[in-house]
Design an enzyme around this catalytic site. Structure first.
Site, short mmCIF file in Angstrom:
data_model
loop_
_atom_site.label_atom_id
_atom_site.label_comp_id
_atom_site.label_asym_id
_atom_site.label_seq_id
_atom_site.Cartn_x
_atom_site.Cartn_y
_atom_site.Cartn_z
N ILE A 161 0.90 -1.28 -0.21
CA ILE A 161 0.02 0.03 0.01
C ILE A 161 0.68 1.25 -0.07
O ILE A 161 0.30 2.30 -0.01
CB ILE A 161 -0.94 0.19 1.36
CG1 ILE A 161 -0.21 -0.04 2.43
CG2 ILE A 161 -1.99 -1.40 1.09
CD1 ILE A 161 -1.04 0.21 3.75
N GLY A 171 8.46 3.93 0.40
CA GLY A 171 9.29 5.04 0.88
C GLY A 171 10.64 4.78 0.76
O GLY A 171 11.34 3.73 0.27
N GLY A 172 11.57 5.75 0.87
CA GLY A 172 13.00 5.65 0.82
C GLY A 172 13.66 4.61 1.78
O GLY A 172 14.68 4.02 1.61
N GLY A 216 11.71 1.82 2.72
CA GLY A 216 11.20 0.54 3.01
C GLY A 216 9.71 0.39 2.34
O GLY A 216 9.23 1.62 2.02
N ASP A 225 10.87 15.01 11.15
CA ASP A 225 10.04 15.00 9.81
C ASP A 225 8.57 15.04 10.18
O ASP A 225 7.81 14.39 9.75
CB ASP A 225 10.51 13.71 9.17
CG ASP A 225 10.44 13.72 7.85
OD1 ASP A 225 10.17 12.55 7.14
OD2 ASP A 225 10.29 14.82 7.16
#
Length: 983
Positions: A673, A676-677, A679, A810
């Site tokens: 679904i 990302g950088g 995983g 972040d």
């Protein structure tokens, strides 16, 4: 022939031998118990040794035959795993009291062997996992397990054997959601039942009325629904009843009048309605807490005759009519809060007649008449808040000098008079709000002796004269609002000594002479408004060094050259109306400075410094981009291997309802679904229908990441595939977080090559999705506001609530996930930094974050702290209010939402236009309040940004009003005083 004595002697010897053995065994059991504990008080076990009898050990009580019957080691700072396998070998043990310590781990099944226990207290510890079935302990009379960390499903069925139970306390544990336990209803001897905050749902059974011996009943902070059961009226021995923070509906049932012994009644934060007439018979009440409901009608006049009443909280209802005149006049009354109702009439004059009152809170009603002079003699009063009413007459002079007062808030009334010199006695006064009244006279010089002042708002009155010269004595002063009065004279140079000042507004007065250059030295100043006065002379060069979110010197009599750093688009309009000003570059309507009026030496120096700083910043940015480009993500390892071929290690952080195999079997392409950088993210559907989110991370170096979906602590050790010890420690620390606004990490499953992190699944995706993508769903303002407050509370917990602060690094809308009820969770801890005890908070050396959310200090230092998260959260607030993304083409090249909003903030009309058009007009002002908070959060200098604690409070103050016809003042009652607030 043997005598009877001769016959008994051998038996007596056998008995004595057995008794000696038991006593010796008891001592050894206790010594073994001691050896397994961690403790800091060396004197506690001073008597616990091989030579002393166990009966002389500290905390030990023995019975008539010197066998240990009681252990009482509560509140002794003990820790470790609880060795029940040895303790339960004490054959005569009837009382085990170990509450208020720091025991951890699971309570073993060995507790079932303590079959003679009558008293068991394990409350207020740090256990984990479920509490075991204790059915064999059928002699128990007292069971205390509250606030001990137990989870899962509580074994309610084991209570069926404990028919002699007198007191049961299992609240404040994160059990699984369950209906109100019917097993409790069979405990007819109970006199104390504490089920607060233990995940109860559904309705309260009518059988609760059968527990007629109860004197204390608490089941607050659960998910209970339906109407409040009338059968409670059968519990006539009750002296305490608390069910606050549930979802009860309907009226207070007929029959509550029977609880004539009731002293403490708390039904706050429900959905109850109707009037309070059923309570007019409860004349033994000491505390009454029913705030945040929908009660209407008048406050019963009988309340004024309650002789024991000391605390009343009825705020945020729809009550009408007068407040009983004699209320609080009989006992040592402590506080009243009836704010945010529709009450009329006058303020009762006698509530401090016994000299013990601490808070009078009646803001946002329709009260009229004068402030009773009796409160000028109430020396214990800390909070006096009557803003937003229709009060008139002269403010009693002694009110200003109350020695313990922390806040005086009378704004938005029709009050007259002046601030008396008595204010010199107000040594604890931190906040004074008198704006929008009819006060006159000079600001007394004595105000400078109230040295605890943080906020002064005297705006929109008719004050005249000068600002006291000694105002520089107020070293804690952070906000000074004197706008729209009749003040004149010069602005005191000493104002520049108030180094805590953040906000100054002296506009719309008649101040004259020059602007003091000392204002330019204020290190925290963020807003300066001196517009619409008669100030003259040149703009001090020092002012140009300030970095302000609001700057306005318009409509004065200023002359001379405009400092170059003030000629920026963000300050457009802030200097208009000063016909004597000129500019070197001929901007706008300003004249071009002649050669004789060219740049002064200070301005030239400032310009050169600014250019050098700009060049340096560009160089640093170029260096950063070059380094970032070199950090290419390494090729991932082992994509073709079956996960089950690897050896996995599962570490759980909650009680799990799934197996390792269920997770591994679900890591396949059709369940993907998100990517990302660091995983991939998979949606896992368990056999019981529950959904989880699983992130699969390869153990390689991903120091720079793109957007990712879920909370992901970095698994890689830099430069290799082996997991680092730092990773294990960090995951363990993050997994211990327990907060409703932080995503829950269930477990980690790790192998040599990769790791899986298993999270709760958020069905509504991220806030980014809901605001900006094709999945966009229109969010009404109240929902946006709740998301803002919830996310802020999550960050506040990370910064201030953890044993070691967690810097997220972040924060962005895509890392704020939404559950099925659109409640927010802070997620994605892949860049998080846990502040170590021996490392400075600002010690982290990784460029982290996402463009558009990154705080500006990343451009010139790697040393960042919690204030960087505050900046990023400010960007999220801007998204919520404006509906715009952090980066939009309309902002212009190299510009972002922060620049755009700060520019809008220079003018009220322009600022209001920044609010997304779909937000109804009725909520625009509240939305602007939130947007103002975002401006504070995104101040250029980290020191000027508020803490997350302050951000949460400011957002709470901006809560949308739910009562039609009530005008919300800018300073809502954010610090309510009541029984619940003390818990």
């Amino acid at each position: 022939m043997f005598t009877s004595l001769q016959l008994l002697l051998p038996l007596l010897l056998i008995f004595l031998n057995l008794l000696t053995t038991v006593i010796s065994n008891d001592r050894q059991i206790l010594l073994n118990f001691k050896s397994s504990l961690h403790y800091s008080n060396s004197n506690l076990f001073h008597t616990w040794n091989e030579t002393n009898s166990a009966c002389t050990f500290t905390g030990i009580t023995c019975n008539a035959v010197n066998s240990v019957s009681e252990i009482n080691l509560s509140d002794q700072n003990l820790s470790g795993l609880l060795p029940l396998h040895s303790i339960c070998n004490l054959q005569s043990l009837q009382k085990l009291e170990l509450g208020f310590n720091s025991f951890y781990g699971r309570v073993s099944q060995d507790i079932r062997n303590c079959v003679n226990l009558k008293f068991l207290d394990l409350g207020n510890n740090g256990f984990s996992g479920p509490f075991p079935d204790i059915s064999p302990l059928n002699k128990l009379q007292y069971l205390f397990l509250n606030q001990s960390g137990f989870s899962g499903t509580f074994p309610w069925q084991s209570l069926l054997n404990m028919t002699g139970l007198l007191q049961l306390s299992v609240g404040d544990n994160p059990f699984d959601l369950t209906p109100f336990p019917n097993e409790v209803l069979s405990l007819k001897k109970l006199n104390w039942l504490y089920l607060t905050n233990c995940s109860l749902g559904g309705k309260v059974p009518v059988g609760i009325g059968n527990l007629t011996e109860l004197t204390e009943l608490e089941f607050s902070e659960n998910s209970l629904t339906g109407e409040f059961p009338a059968e409670i009226g059968n519990l006539q021995k009750l002296w305490q009843l608390a069910f606050y923070n549930n979802s009860f509906t309907g009226k207070l049932p007929i029959g509550l009048r029977n609880l004539t012994n009731l002293e403490n009644f708390d039904g706050s934060k429900n959905n109850l309605e109707g009037d309070l007439s059923e309570l007019r018979f409860l004349n033994n009440l000491v505390t009454l807490q029913l705030f945040e409901n929908s009660f209407s009608g008048e406050i019963p006049i009988e309340f004024g005759e309650f002789k024991k009443l000391v605390n009343v909280s009825l705020y945020r209802n729809m009550l009408t009519g007068p407040i009983p005149e004699k209320i609080g006049s009989w006992a040592e009354f402590n506080f009243i809060d009836v704010s945010e109702n529709l009450l009329t009439g006058s303020i009762p004059p006698y509530m401090c007649s016994k000299g013990n009152m601490q808070a009078l809170l009646m803001l946002q009603n329709k009260l009229s008449g004068e402030i009773p002079s009796t409160y000028g003699n109430c020396l214990t009063l800390k909070r006096f808040r009557v803003n937003n009413n229709s009060l008139s007459g002269v403010v009693p002079p002694k009110i200003w000098g109350l020695p313990n007062a922390e806040i005086i808030d009378i704004e938005l009334n029709q009050l007259q008079g002046s601030i008396s010199p008595d204010i010199k006695n107000a040594k604890n006064l931190a906040q004074i709000y008198v704006n929008k009244n009819r006060l006159v006279g000079e600001i007394p010089q004595e105000i400078t002796q109230a040295t605890s002042l943080v906020t002064i708002d005297l705006s929109e009155n008719q004050f005249s004269g000068n600002i006291p010269e000694g105002i520089g004595n107020l070293k804690q002063l952070g906000s000074l609002h004197l706008q729209n009065n009749k003040l004149f004279g010069s602005i005191p140079d000493s104002l520049g000594s108030c180094n805590s000042l953040i906000d100054i507004d002296l506009s719309r007065n008649s101040f004259s002479q020059q602007i003091p250059s000392s204002l330019g030295s204020l290190p925290a100043l963020n807003s300066l408004n001196l517009s619409q006065n008669e100030l003259s002379g040149e703009i001090p060069a020092s002012i140009a060094f300030l970095r302000l979110s609001l700057f306005d010197l318009s409509y004065n009599r200023l002359t001379g050259p405009i400092p170059q750093t003030l000629i920026i688009e963000a300050y457009n309009g802030s200097l208009t109306g000063n016909t004597g000003l000129c500019s070197v570059n001929a901007i706008g309507s300003f004249l071009t400075c002649s050669s004789g009026s060219g740049m002064s030496k200070d301005v030239k120096t400032l310009t050169i410094c600014s250019m050098v700083g700009l060049v340096l910043l560009l160089c640093l940015t170029a260096l950063y981009l070059k380094k970032k480009k070199k950090k290419d993500e390494k090729k991932r390892f082992g994509r073709g291997r079956s996960l089950k071929e690897e050896s996995w290690d599962l570490k759980s952080f909650h009680v799990l309802s799934f197996t390792e195999d269920e997770i591994l079997d679900s890591i396949k392409q059709e369940n993907l679904i998100g990517q990302g950088g660091s995983g991939n993210v998979y949606k896992v559907t368990l056999s019981n229908g529950k959904h989880l989110a699983v992130k699969h991370i390869w153990n390689t170096d991903f120091s720079a990441r793109n957007n990712s979906w879920s909370s992901t602590p970095m698994l890689a050790k830099r430069g290799g595939r082996n997991k680092s010890k730092e990773f294990d420690a960090e995951v363990e620390a993050l997994s211990s977080i327990r907060h409703m606004n932080v995503v829950k990490l269930y477990c980690s499953i790790t192998s040599e090559d990769s790791s899986l992190l298993v999270y709760e699944y958020m069905p509504n995706g991220s806030l980014w999705d809901r605001l900006h993508t094709s999945n966009k769903m229109d969010l009404d303002w109240e929902t946006r506001y709740e998301i803002a407050v919830g996310a802020a509370k999550g960050l506040e917990y990370l910064h201030h609530g953890c044993e070691r602060p967690v810097i997220h690094r972040d924060v962005k809308s895509s890392n704020i996930l939404l559950d099925e009820f659109l409640k927010p969770r802070i997620a994605d801890f892949g860049l998080a930094k846990i502040v170590q005890a021996n490392v400075g908070k600002d010690s982290t050396h990784i460029i982290a974050g996402t463009h558009g959310y990154i705080a500006p200090e990343y451009g010139y230092t790697y040393k960042v702290n919690e204030k960087s998260d505050v900046y990023s959260f400010g960007v999220v607030l801007m998204e919520l209010v404006t509906g715009k993304r952090a980066i939009e083409p309309e902002f212009g090249e190299s510009k972002d939402i922060v620049h755009w909003v700060h520019k809008k903030a220079q003018r009220k009309e322009s600022f209001r236009s920044a609010v997304e058009s779909i937000i109804p007009e009725i909520y625009k002002e509240e939305a602007c309040k939130v947007l103002r908070v975002s401006v504070l959060c995104t101040a250029t200098l980290p020191a000027l940004r508020p803490s997350m604690k302050s951000v949460v409070q400011m957002l709470v103050d901006a809560e949308p009003c739910k009562l039609v016809g009530i005008v919300i003042s800018k300073d809502r009652s954010g610090n309510k005083i009541g029984v619940n607030d003390a818990k």
